[in-house]
Write a protein that holds these residues in place. Sequence first.
Motif, PDB file in Angstrom:
ATOM      1  N   UNK A   1      -8.012   7.245  -8.275  1.00 23.38           N
ATOM      2  CA  UNK A   1      -7.477   6.217  -7.723  1.00 23.38           C
ATOM      3  C   UNK A   1      -8.655   5.320  -6.869  1.00 23.38           C
ATOM      4  N   UNK A   2      -9.508   5.954  -6.311  1.00 23.89           N
ATOM      5  CA  UNK A   2     -10.629   5.351  -5.495  1.00 23.89           C
ATOM      6  C   UNK A   2     -11.360   4.540  -6.343  1.00 23.89           C
ATOM      7  N   UNK A   3     -11.828   5.202  -7.295  1.00 22.48           N
ATOM      8  CA  UNK A   3     -12.777   4.532  -8.467  1.00 22.48           C
ATOM      9  C   UNK A   3     -12.117   3.332  -8.886  1.00 22.48           C
ATOM     10  N   UNK A   4     -10.887   3.381  -9.158  1.00 25.95           N
ATOM     11  CA  UNK A   4     -10.221   2.262  -9.825  1.00 25.95           C
ATOM     12  C   UNK A   4     -10.031   1.082  -8.782  1.00 25.95           C
ATOM     13  N   UNK A   5      -9.605   1.229  -7.562  1.00 27.23           N
ATOM     14  CA  UNK A   5      -9.452   0.435  -6.329  1.00 27.23           C
ATOM     15  C   UNK A   5     -10.929  -0.038  -6.086  1.00 27.23           C
ATOM     16  N   UNK A   6     -11.937   0.632  -6.227  1.00 25.94           N
ATOM     17  CA  UNK A   6     -13.238   0.229  -6.107  1.00 25.94           C
ATOM     18  C   UNK A   6     -13.568  -0.727  -7.274  1.00 25.94           C
ATOM     19  N   UNK A   7     -13.523  -0.628  -8.288  1.00 25.03           N
ATOM     20  CA  UNK A   7     -13.781  -1.447  -9.445  1.00 25.03           C
ATOM     21  C   UNK A   7     -12.852  -2.592  -9.304  1.00 25.03           C
ATOM     22  N   UNK A   8     -11.757  -2.854  -8.873  1.00 25.87           N
ATOM     23  CA  UNK A   8     -10.900  -3.861  -8.610  1.00 25.87           C
ATOM     24  C   UNK A   8     -11.524  -4.956  -7.619  1.00 25.87           C
TER      25      UNK A   8
ATOM     26  N   UNK B   1       0.909  -1.134  -0.001  1.00 34.05           N
ATOM     27  CA  UNK B   1       0.067  -0.078   0.049  1.00 34.05           C
ATOM     28  C   UNK B   1       0.841   1.417   0.082  1.00 34.05           C
ATOM     29  N   UNK B   2       1.875   1.235   0.845  1.00 34.79           N
ATOM     30  CA  UNK B   2       2.901   2.280   0.735  1.00 34.79           C
ATOM     31  C   UNK B   2       3.370   2.589  -0.541  1.00 34.79           C
ATOM     32  N   UNK B   3       4.046   1.539  -1.505  1.00 33.78           N
ATOM     33  CA  UNK B   3       4.465   1.725  -2.656  1.00 33.78           C
ATOM     34  C   UNK B   3       3.355   2.155  -3.416  1.00 33.78           C
ATOM     35  N   UNK B   4       2.191   1.843  -3.525  1.00 39.12           N
ATOM     36  CA  UNK B   4       1.204   2.357  -4.222  1.00 39.12           C
ATOM     37  C   UNK B   4       0.841   3.542  -4.023  1.00 39.12           C
ATOM     38  N   UNK B   5       0.990   4.368  -2.865  1.00 38.34           N
ATOM     39  CA  UNK B   5       0.440   5.728  -2.500  1.00 38.34           C
ATOM     40  C   UNK B   5       1.478   6.465  -3.101  1.00 38.34           C
ATOM     41  N   UNK B   6       3.002   5.792  -2.887  1.00 36.11           N
ATOM     42  CA  UNK B   6       4.275   6.676  -3.402  1.00 36.11           C
ATOM     43  C   UNK B   6       4.192   6.680  -4.909  1.00 36.11           C
ATOM     44  N   UNK B   7       3.641   5.837  -5.778  1.00 39.63           N
ATOM     45  CA  UNK B   7       3.773   5.876  -7.360  1.00 39.63           C
ATOM     46  C   UNK B   7       2.654   7.006  -7.413  1.00 39.63           C
ATOM     47  N   UNK B   8       1.567   7.189  -6.810  1.00 39.96           N
ATOM     48  CA  UNK B   8       0.397   8.017  -7.212  1.00 39.96           C
ATOM     49  C   UNK B   8       0.625   9.484  -6.711  1.00 39.96           C
ATOM     50  N   UNK B   9       1.076   9.396  -5.569  1.00 39.49           N
ATOM     51  CA  UNK B   9       1.155  10.831  -4.773  1.00 39.49           C
ATOM     52  C   UNK B   9       2.599  11.156  -4.462  1.00 39.49           C
ATOM     53  N   UNK B  10       3.279  11.762  -5.496  1.00 42.56           N
ATOM     54  CA  UNK B  10       4.827  12.023  -5.250  1.00 42.56           C
ATOM     55  C   UNK B  10       4.847  13.472  -4.574  1.00 42.56           C
ATOM     56  N   UNK B  11       3.841  14.301  -5.055  1.00 42.28           N
ATOM     57  CA  UNK B  11       4.053  15.478  -4.277  1.00 42.28           C
ATOM     58  C   UNK B  11       2.473  16.047  -4.065  1.00 42.28           C
ATOM     59  N   UNK B  12       2.310  17.033  -3.393  1.00 44.73           N
ATOM     60  CA  UNK B  12       0.962  17.664  -3.026  1.00 44.73           C
ATOM     61  C   UNK B  12      -0.042  17.783  -4.422  1.00 44.73           C
TER      62      UNK B  12
END
Length: 906
Positions: free
Chosen positions: A132-139, A112-123
């Motif tokens: 990201x939430x809609x993608x995770x919900x679909x999966x 989960x940490x790696x996933x968040x780091x890949x998508x949120x590199x800065x503010x």
Amino acid sequence: MLSPELLDPSLRPSSHSTMDFPRTPRRVATSRDTAQTPRRLNSNHESDFPRTPLRRVSTSALESNFPRTPRSEFIRTPWRRSGQVDFQQTPRPRQNPPRQQPQTKSALPHRLVVLLNDHFKSRDDLWKATFLQSQINGECLALEKAITELKEKVSQGCMQWRSRSEEFGRVADGFGSMLPESQGGNVEKMVRIELPNLAKEVCRIQTIQLYAEKALKLEVMVGNLEDSASTIVRRTSTNKSFLGFQHVPNFNDSRRKQEKLLDAINVMKEIEQELIEICTTRPEWSNLVKAVDSRVENALSILRPQSLSDYRALLASLCWPPPLVTSQTETINQTQLVPNPLLLMDSTKREIYSQSFLALCALQHVQSQRNARQSMKEEKLQKSLSFESGLWAIDELVQPIATRMEHHFAKWSSQPEFIFALVFKITKDFMDGVDDVLQPLIDKARLSGLSAKEAWVSSMVKVLLGYLEKEIFPSLANKFHENKDESIEFSSSWLNLIDLIISFDKRMRVLSSSGIQKITSLIDLNETISKSVSVLSVFDEHLDWLQIWAEIEVSVAQEKLKPELENEKCWSYEIKDQAKIEEHHQKFLLSTREEYKAPPIVDAILKNASLMIERGHAVPTKSTKIEFFRKSGVLFLNHFFVLLLQRCRDLELITSAIDEDALVTIAGSINAARYFESVISEWDEDISFMDLNSGDRNKTRSFFSDEVLFLVKLETDCLEEVMSAILLEFEALSYDYIQNIDQWEDEGEPKIDFSEDDLENGTVSLGFMEALEILRDRILKLKDSLNSKDFFDLWRSVAEGLDYFIFSSIPWIDVRFSNSGVYQFRVDMRAVFLVFKPLCARPEAFFPFVSDCLRLLSMNKEDVDWFLRELTKNECRLKEWMHQKNLYHVNGSQAKMILVDRNFEE
């Protein structure tokens, strides 16, 4: 139809049974086993499965899937001071930093940490949270759906297993209840022995039942087929034959007959499908297949003749065939076409003819399927069948035309060109009608891959082929055997007939493929298409005629070339333009006969061989083509190669004195062999010859590999003979000079420090001059007479042989070289180098041993003394020293032998 032998108990059990027994007999628990592991047959089915503890899906369970961080690490982690940067964050300038709180390691899973780091590199990336939430919900929804489906499958599997278990339990209890009370304890014997035998008996009964069902079904279909055939025959016998009328037959009667015929054909298709299924799944039922085939064949023996008879009667009512020629076409207009009744039919006649044509095509298609199955060609039964023998409907169109044409053929036996012209004219005149009327019917019959043009041309070719095979070729073959020695006129007649056939085949192939874009080379490679439209296919069944053809080709070519073979001028190469000699000498990529300096006879040989090969390419079948090539063109070339070899062997070249004429003759033979090798290698690379070996996986050599190897050996042997003759002649002329050691020991005028100019002004030894002069003449003669490739190899080999001869023949151990002797030796060796100077820039490079000897003899006394001292002390150092002096070919012992008696006292 049910034969007794098919009711044998040894029949294979069927995979389908009335009672649903388990496929693998299970061992029923006995009383002893029951004591250990009781079998439950109550309604509580869950007890039949081993209990498996269920995992609760909770937050703690999910967290347990990830590595936990020990609590002690949180305690031992020091507080992060103000200004420190975490290694996972990006350093930023501190501006009024907020109050720092003590940080600990994250409790989130690493993924989960790696996933968040890949998508949120800065503010700035926080806007991606919604996506990201809609993608995770679909999966998650997809995973939940997969889990639900898996649960349903597991539940269904458990229910099926439970039902089979209960059913087996009821069956076992039922068998147990049927046993007498006295045998109640013998359940194990019943389950192990009697129950399997009973299951086998049930399977055998099921197989017999299935056989009976198939036999009954086939009996009904065959009966319907026989009824249809008898109905067609009765209807035909009650009606008048169509042949007695010149008008169109009754439309209603014809339509009813065609409907009955199509019904019979459909029944045959169903029967064939059933037989194919039996042959693939039940091959042991061969007696049933044979019985059905026999009855279907009897029905076909009625339907096919009747269908062909009706079709012929219909053609006769359409006034087919028309007159082949008319007085108008004979006298006034030769280009006027013969009227085609197929194009003159009205709508009613066209409909009747179409029904008859389609029915005949369908009947032939069924017959082709039966033949393929019976001849075991049905490895892939769904593969489209090919009608290699032609279409019956088109063959019936050609048959009455053939009868009329044969009347004209008999009058033109001595003029076969008229026969071919008539067949081609008739084929071409009716081509448009065949394509416009018959091709749509073939497409409607769903005979994929068939062309009306090809079928029409193929049928016409078969007519001509049959006449030639019956009337023309046998008489020619008999004449050949009767007058084999005196058959010049016969040979010309035979070759004229072959030329007519080849020309006719080309024109007919163009007619069959007119309007279709095809590649000519690929058409020739297709044996099926080429054979069906080629008269030359007659040689496939008559290899004796092929042998006669090949013999005639070879004998005619040899007779034609006999005057040139006996003329010596045709064997010699004449250089017409002296200015091109130097140009050809420096050229190694040769292409023409002039560049190879080959004699003119070579062109004549290759021309006749290529004509034979060109005729052979017209043969449609690959095996027949190879046979003809071997017996004609290749045999003709081999005869000439043997003659070329014999001319070389007749020359006594290795003597004390070489005859220049013999040298020129053998050089011409080498040139001819080299040119032949080049041309044949080009033939080998042609796709037509490469395809001849494509079908043989074990054959990796080319088609002319044996001939090329023969020529290469001939060239090599002749070059070695020329080289040996030159070296032996040089040895004989220079023997006294080499053995005269006094000339190198003579202390004449001191020559210690001499330059290249002194060497140029030096006089060559008298005993050595004649050998050098003869060597120079031989080299120049070969340069003018031999092709550049072989001459380059030859003079280098001669130089290598001279180097070895001079070095090995001088008695170094007995010679005390003086300074004057060294000078004279260098002058003589420089004269040897000058012989090869016109051929290369540094000829001394091709005399490595002599060059090393000259370097050793030119050394001063100090170097020689040091060399002799160090010779036995340090071998590695001595070798390094010799390399520094550019001595790479003479070893230490040889160098010692040369220098040990060196005389420096002048």
